[in-house]
Design an enzyme around this catalytic site. Structure first.
Site, PDB file in Angstrom:
ATOM      1  N   LEU A 126       0.838  -1.199   0.000  1.00  0.00           N
ATOM      2  CA  LEU A 126       0.000   0.000   0.000  1.00  0.00           C
ATOM      3  C   LEU A 126       0.873   1.249   0.000  1.00  0.00           C
ATOM      4  O   LEU A 126       1.759   1.400   0.838  1.00  0.00           O
ATOM      5  CB  LEU A 126      -0.927   0.002   1.217  1.00  0.00           C
ATOM      6  CG  LEU A 126      -1.924   1.163   1.245  1.00  0.00           C
ATOM      7  CD1 LEU A 126      -3.273   0.703   1.759  1.00  0.00           C
ATOM      8  CD2 LEU A 126      -1.424   2.328   2.072  1.00  0.00           C
ATOM      9  N   HIS A 230       6.815   1.138  12.151  1.00  0.00           N
ATOM     10  CA  HIS A 230       7.447   2.385  11.721  1.00  0.00           C
ATOM     11  C   HIS A 230       6.553   3.547  12.167  1.00  0.00           C
ATOM     12  O   HIS A 230       5.327   3.452  12.068  1.00  0.00           O
ATOM     13  CB  HIS A 230       7.580   2.350  10.202  1.00  0.00           C
ATOM     14  CG  HIS A 230       8.350   3.492   9.638  1.00  0.00           C
ATOM     15  ND1 HIS A 230       7.801   4.731   9.448  1.00  0.00           N
ATOM     16  CD2 HIS A 230       9.635   3.578   9.225  1.00  0.00           C
ATOM     17  CE1 HIS A 230       8.719   5.532   8.930  1.00  0.00           C
ATOM     18  NE2 HIS A 230       9.838   4.862   8.779  1.00  0.00           N
TER      19      HIS A 230
END
Ligand SMILES: NC(=[NH2+])NCCC[C@H](N)C(=O)O
Length: 357
Positions: A126, A230
């Site tokens: 994505l 992240h």
């Protein structure tokens, strides 16, 4: 207006741009023209082919902003994460080291190389134009894949998995990679991440350690990165947990990012998706209602949009002529709709044993 649809050949430049701006770079979306071209071809085959059970199909979608006339996002579902090659993860395990003689008993945490996630369907690759981050466009791009899977269950596994990019420090370094992988493959994280995308993955099996890793022997920074996403992906992870995915025991082998898993039938979008016949009404005659994802029932011409969940007293979904046109539906045709808002943490379906995942 925004729409999610299958990728086309003409989307190649847009995919290249999106691959180049993904942070961090994604293994499943390498910024490499030939690889991306292959991905488009593969996706077109998958959408065009009859399929009875999940295999090596990759379904790639794009998000198009029709006002701008631009493709502004992309996302993929791999019917089977490890169909051709295995899908590699580290699985967190606990061992007991005990000695009666010395009267000690210690729980020891390890990471063991695993191919267990190979069977699951993988939501991956994505990338979204940063101007749309945090908007309903982002949810649409991420979750339209669930609307597609809900319609073609035979094409996908019962368990869906997603690997989130792992923790990187401000300098883009992965503390986990620096403490683990680097000893076996003297490249920095960004390089190895790129290589994994453009090469066959057999090098993983060839160079990564085969024996379990003892967490106690890693640096504290590496241990702290295990299962940590992240920083740019915190909201996305939270959204998928609200959808009903659970953190699994698996983490990425390079950066230790979390792998989440969900049983299809327990995810909010599946449980709350419903079919409705369409009734086309002029925009000004549509009542106010909560936003919903609405998808048509056309495999190769799949379309998913966000609009209002406006139901008539007899259960018809009222659509503007523009949205009906976008979805390629006429009065009386059925569409699949699911509320865009996700249930709060307390409304969750219980009886879901994380241990199974
Ligand atoms: N951070 C990464 N690039 N990891 C990619 C390699 C591992 C991945 N689970 C696979 O088997 O495809």
């Amino acid at each position: 207006m925004l729409v999610v649809r299958p990728v086309r050949s003409a989307d190649l430049p847009a995919l290249e741009r999106l691959a180049g701006t993904a942070t961090p770079r994604l293994t499943n979306l390498p910024a490499h023209r030939d690889r991306l071209e292959e991905r488009i071809t593969r996706s077109r085959q998958a959408f065009g082919q009859e399929v009875g059970f999940p295999g090596d199909e990759h379904y790639t979608f794009v998000l198009e902003d029709l006002e701008r006339g631009e493709v502004v996002g992309t996302a993929t579902v791999r019917a089977q994460a490890g169909a051709r090659e295995a899908y590699y993860t580290y699985r967190q395990e606990t061992l007991i080291h005990a000695s009666q003689q010395l009267d000690v008993r210690r729980e020891v945490q390890t990471l063991a190389l695993s191919h267990e996630v190979s069977e699951a369907s993988l939501l991956c690759a994505l990338s979204l134009d940063p101007r749309y981050k945090g908007t309903s466009a982002e949810s649409l791009l991420r979750r339209a894949r669930l609307m597609f899977i809900a319609q073609y269950p035979e094409r996908f596994a019962d368990i869906l998995a997603m690997a989130f990019p792992g923790y990187l420090d401000d300098g883009g370094e992965s503390p986990f990679w620096n403490s683990v992988g680097r000893h076996f493959f003297v490249r920095d994280y960004q390089e190895i991440n790129y290589l994994a995308g453009v090469r066959s993955k057999s090098f993983i099996a060839e160079v990564m350690p085969q024996f379990p890793l003892y967490l106690a022997l890693l640096t504290p920074q590496a241990r702290a990165a295990i299962g940590r996403e992240h920083p740019d992906h915190e909201e996305a992870l939270a959204e998928m947990l609200a959808e009903g995915f659970l953190r699994s025991r698996h983490v990425d082998i390079f950066d230790a990012g979390p792998v989440i898993k969900g049983e299809r039938e327990r995810l909010a979008s599946f449980r709350r998706a419903a079919w409705h016949p369409v009734r086309i009404r002029p925009e000004h005659a549509l009542p106010d209602a909560e936003p919903a994802m609405v998808a048509n029932q056309q495999l190769a011409d799949f379309r998913c949009v966000v609009t209002r969940y406006a139901l008539s007293p007899t259960g018809q979904l009222m659509l503007s002529p523009e949205h009906a046109d976008l979805l390629g539906v006429e009065d009386g045709r059925a569409v699949l709709a699911a509320p865009l808002a996700l249930p709060g943490a307390d409304e969750h379906d219980p009886g879901y044993d994380e241990g199974e995942l």
